[in-house]
Design a protein around this motif. Structure first.
Motif, short mmCIF file in Angstrom:
data_model
loop_
_atom_site.label_atom_id
_atom_site.label_comp_id
_atom_site.label_asym_id
_atom_site.label_seq_id
_atom_site.Cartn_x
_atom_site.Cartn_y
_atom_site.Cartn_z
N ARG A 1 0.82 -1.20 0.06
CA ARG A 1 0.05 0.09 -0.05
C ARG A 1 0.78 1.00 -0.06
O ARG A 1 0.63 2.17 -0.82
N ALA A 2 1.95 1.26 0.91
CA ALA A 2 2.83 2.69 0.95
C ALA A 2 3.34 2.59 -0.65
O ALA A 2 3.47 3.73 -0.93
N THR A 3 3.80 1.89 -1.17
CA THR A 3 4.49 1.81 -2.37
C THR A 3 3.56 2.38 -3.53
O THR A 3 3.93 3.29 -4.41
N GLN A 4 2.25 2.10 -3.41
CA GLN A 4 1.22 2.25 -4.60
C GLN A 4 0.86 3.86 -4.25
O GLN A 4 0.76 4.60 -5.09
N LEU A 5 0.93 4.30 -3.03
CA LEU A 5 0.43 5.65 -2.42
C LEU A 5 1.42 6.57 -3.00
O LEU A 5 1.17 7.61 -3.36
N ALA A 6 2.74 6.06 -2.77
CA ALA A 6 3.84 6.86 -3.10
C ALA A 6 3.87 7.07 -4.60
O ALA A 6 4.32 8.28 -4.94
N ARG A 7 3.75 6.00 -5.32
CA ARG A 7 3.63 6.34 -6.67
C ARG A 7 2.62 7.40 -7.31
O ARG A 7 2.72 8.11 -8.04
N ALA A 8 1.43 7.15 -6.60
CA ALA A 8 0.15 8.06 -7.05
C ALA A 8 0.56 9.24 -6.72
O ALA A 8 0.19 10.16 -7.33
N ALA B 1 9.19 12.16 -3.92
CA ALA B 1 10.30 10.98 -4.31
C ALA B 1 10.77 10.49 -3.18
O ALA B 1 11.15 9.21 -3.26
N ALA B 2 11.16 11.16 -2.16
CA ALA B 2 11.89 10.71 -1.10
C ALA B 2 11.06 9.71 -0.32
O ALA B 2 11.38 8.72 0.23
N HIS B 3 9.71 10.01 -0.10
CA HIS B 3 8.70 8.96 0.51
C HIS B 3 8.57 7.73 -0.38
O HIS B 3 8.37 6.58 0.15
N GLU B 4 8.61 7.92 -1.82
CA GLU B 4 8.62 6.91 -2.51
C GLU B 4 9.86 5.86 -2.17
O GLU B 4 9.74 4.80 -2.02
N ALA B 5 11.01 6.58 -2.00
CA ALA B 5 12.28 5.80 -1.63
C ALA B 5 12.02 5.04 -0.48
O ALA B 5 12.69 3.89 -0.36
N ARG B 6 11.56 5.62 0.53
CA ARG B 6 11.18 4.97 1.75
C ARG B 6 10.44 3.77 1.63
O ARG B 6 10.96 2.66 2.28
N ALA B 7 9.25 3.81 1.03
CA ALA B 7 8.53 2.59 1.03
C ALA B 7 9.32 1.68 0.12
O ALA B 7 9.31 0.42 0.29
N LEU B 8 10.11 1.81 -1.03
CA LEU B 8 10.80 1.16 -1.84
C LEU B 8 11.97 0.30 -1.02
O LEU B 8 12.15 -0.90 -1.20
N SER B 9 12.39 1.01 0.10
CA SER B 9 13.72 0.54 1.12
C SER B 9 12.97 -0.49 1.71
O SER B 9 13.57 -1.46 1.93
N SER B 10 11.73 -0.20 2.26
CA SER B 10 11.10 -1.23 3.00
C SER B 10 10.88 -2.45 2.33
O SER B 10 10.62 -3.64 2.86
N ALA B 11 10.48 -2.41 1.06
CA ALA B 11 10.27 -3.37 0.10
C ALA B 11 11.40 -4.13 -0.20
O ALA B 11 11.63 -5.21 -0.89
N GLN B 12 12.91 -3.47 0.02
CA GLN B 12 13.98 -4.14 -0.03
C GLN B 12 14.24 -4.06 -1.56
O GLN B 12 14.91 -5.06 -2.24
N ARG C 1 17.07 4.72 -7.38
CA ARG C 1 16.33 5.59 -8.49
C ARG C 1 15.58 6.83 -7.87
O ARG C 1 15.73 8.00 -8.34
N ALA C 2 14.69 6.34 -7.04
CA ALA C 2 13.91 7.41 -6.28
C ALA C 2 14.69 8.32 -5.62
O ALA C 2 14.23 9.54 -5.42
N MET C 3 15.57 7.77 -4.79
CA MET C 3 16.59 8.91 -4.00
C MET C 3 17.41 9.81 -5.10
O MET C 3 17.36 10.96 -4.69
N ASN C 4 17.66 9.33 -6.00
CA ASN C 4 18.59 10.13 -7.17
C ASN C 4 17.48 11.06 -7.78
O ASN C 4 17.86 12.28 -7.92
N GLU C 5 16.22 10.78 -7.93
CA GLU C 5 15.36 11.83 -8.52
C GLU C 5 15.05 13.00 -7.41
O GLU C 5 14.87 13.94 -7.81
N ALA C 6 14.86 12.41 -6.02
CA ALA C 6 14.61 13.56 -4.87
C ALA C 6 15.68 14.56 -5.00
O ALA C 6 15.49 15.64 -4.95
N GLU C 7 16.81 13.93 -5.00
CA GLU C 7 18.17 14.70 -4.93
C GLU C 7 18.01 15.89 -6.32
O GLU C 7 18.32 17.00 -5.97
#
Length: 456
Positions: free
Chosen positions: A272-279, A297-308, A315-321
């Motif tokens: 759910r976290a990943t889908q909401l972040a992408r939305a 993008a940073a919150h998307e990176a958080r969700a993707l990190s939890s998903a390993q 990629r998301a962290m790079n976009e955030a920067e």
């Protein structure tokens, strides 16, 4: 004893062009939308017009039915049902279909304290959240009804007052945690903000007014989340998402989705976290400033990190920067002022910790602690705890316990239920070293700090 005719109800029915039979039908249909079967007939309506009594929940259904018809918020008190105003009413959990319905749901939510039984429970079903997100992404915005006849005329001075109040409550949240000001904030929202949304205003003032109202509403959701009342927070955030459609505020709407992703991630609902972040990221494209896009993008990176998902998280962290590098190219709303290099580095240290990348986690956590302004006491507390976890991840037990002790000594962050979980998670991580004196001293420090908090 003869009753006084209900002139208020009669006047609003006349304005809406609703007959007794027509209103009865609307009330029944409204009840069905909330899963309730009510036996309202034209005879029932006439009894109300004659001054007869009404059940509180039915009065709320009448108000909702007339709000939808008149396209402005009507309360039971407006209808001449004063006893219904203080009665507990179940909160509709769904993403409202109209703006008046949205205001009604928010009014009901604002009647719930953090400890009310009605405000507890489970998060909304994922299917319902997905449906709401899709509706937000593709539906047309509402059209504000401007310059309508009303007892009160709203001006930019009223809007400025709301924004000032929002900034004050946001500062309290950063300093002392969500529970500190939530009660006062919900009272302010219900008594001072919501009534203005049904008043008279120009197009310019209306857009500014609804923008300010969404800031207060989302803060109510965020503070409920910080105190650990996740069901109430979930409903506030979803209703605030709907509120952003009033003025087509995609940047704020994407922020709400990002907040919902943050909450889902915290609760371990990674999909759910990943889908909401992408939305949030997709919903904000072309409508949000670079600084806001960096946050999404940073919150998307958080969700993707939890998903390993190491590759996508990088990629998301790079976009955030990259987004933050362009932050000065656009004018941001005041509510984005906290999103800076320190905020981004703090998000990244969480990402590397969750990915199990010890050296990077340690480097970013040290930087986050150094960069974070002490006025953001809770954020600084989080960063210190992640630094402690990173030191532990790198085999530095003594340093980790010392760092965690500094975070607890900060004190203010302990009023956040989320911060308390950071501490308890760390205690669990060092439990295998329970015999080490430094760990014993840390556990004592935590126990004493929580006891002091209870005594306040």
């Amino acid at each position: 004893m003869s009753r006084e005719p209900n002139q208020r109800l009669a006047a609003l029915m006349a304005e809406a062009g609703a007959s007794n039979k027509g209103l009865a039908k609307r009330v029944r249909e409204t009840g069905l939308r909330h899963g309730r079967r009510v036996g309202t007939t034209h005879v029932t309506v006439q009894r109300w017009l004659n001054g007869g009594g009404i059940q509180p929940e039915t009065a709320s259904l009448v108000a909702e039915a007339l709000s939808s018809k008149l396209q402005r918020r009507i309360t039971p008190t407006d209808l001449g049902f004063p006893t219904a105003a203080s009665s507990p009413v179940a909160v509709a959990p769904s993403y409202a279909t109209s703006l008046p319905d949205t205001l009604d749901v928010l009014d009901r939510l604002a009647q719930q304290s953090l400890d009310d039984e009605q405000s507890s429970g489970v998060l909304l079903p994922e299917s319902e959240v997905n449906s709401a997100v899709l509706s937000w992404l593709i539906s047309h915005p509402d059209t504000l009804r401007v310059d309508v006849p009303a007892q009160r005329r709203v001006g930019m001075r009223d809007v400025a007052a709301i924004r000032t109040a929002g900034q004050m409550f946001m500062r309290l949240d950063f300093l002392y945690g969500g529970g500190h000001g939530h009660k006062a904030l919900r009272h302010y929202f219900r008594q001072e903000v919501l009534p203005l949304l049904s008043a008279s205003y120009s197009a310019k003032v209306g857009n500014a007014l609804f923008g300010a109202a969404t800031e207060i509403s989302q803060l109510l959701g965020w503070t409920a989340y910080d105190t650990g009342n996740h069901a109430l927070a979930n409903r506030y955030l979803l209703s605030t998402l709907r509120l952003t459609k009033a003025i087509d505020d995609r940047m704020m709407g994407a922020r709400i989705l990002s907040n919902m992703s943050h909450q889902a991630n915290y609760l371990g609902q990674i999909s759910r976290a990943t889908q909401l972040a992408r939305a949030a990221t997709e919903g904000g494209k072309g409508r949000a400033t670079p600084r806001a896009m960096a946050m999404y993008a940073a919150h998307e990176a958080r969700a993707l990190s939890s998903a390993q998902d190491h590759t996508s998280a990088a990629r998301a962290m790079n976009e955030a920067e990259k987004h933050l590098e362009r932050a000065d190219s656009a004018e941001d709303p005041d509510w984005l002022s906290y999103v800076d290099e320190a905020e981004l580095v703090g998000e990244f240290c969480h990402c590397f910790r969750d990915l199990g990348r010890g050296p990077e986690s340690l480097r970013y956590a040290e930087r986050a602690v150094a960069l974070t302004d002490p006025q953001y006491a809770r954020t600084l507390g989080f960063c210190r705890m992640v630094l402690a976890q990173s030191q532990l991840l790198n085999g530095e037990l003594e340093a980790a316990v010392t760092t965690a002790g500094l975070a607890v000594e900060g004190g203010d962050a302990l009023q956040s239920a989320r911060f308390q979980r950071y501490v308890s998670d760390f205690q669990r991580d060092v439990s295998s070293h329970a015999g080490v004196p430094a760990v014993q001293a840390f556990n004592t420090k935590v126990r004493d700090a929580l006891a002091d908090l209870d005594d306040e």
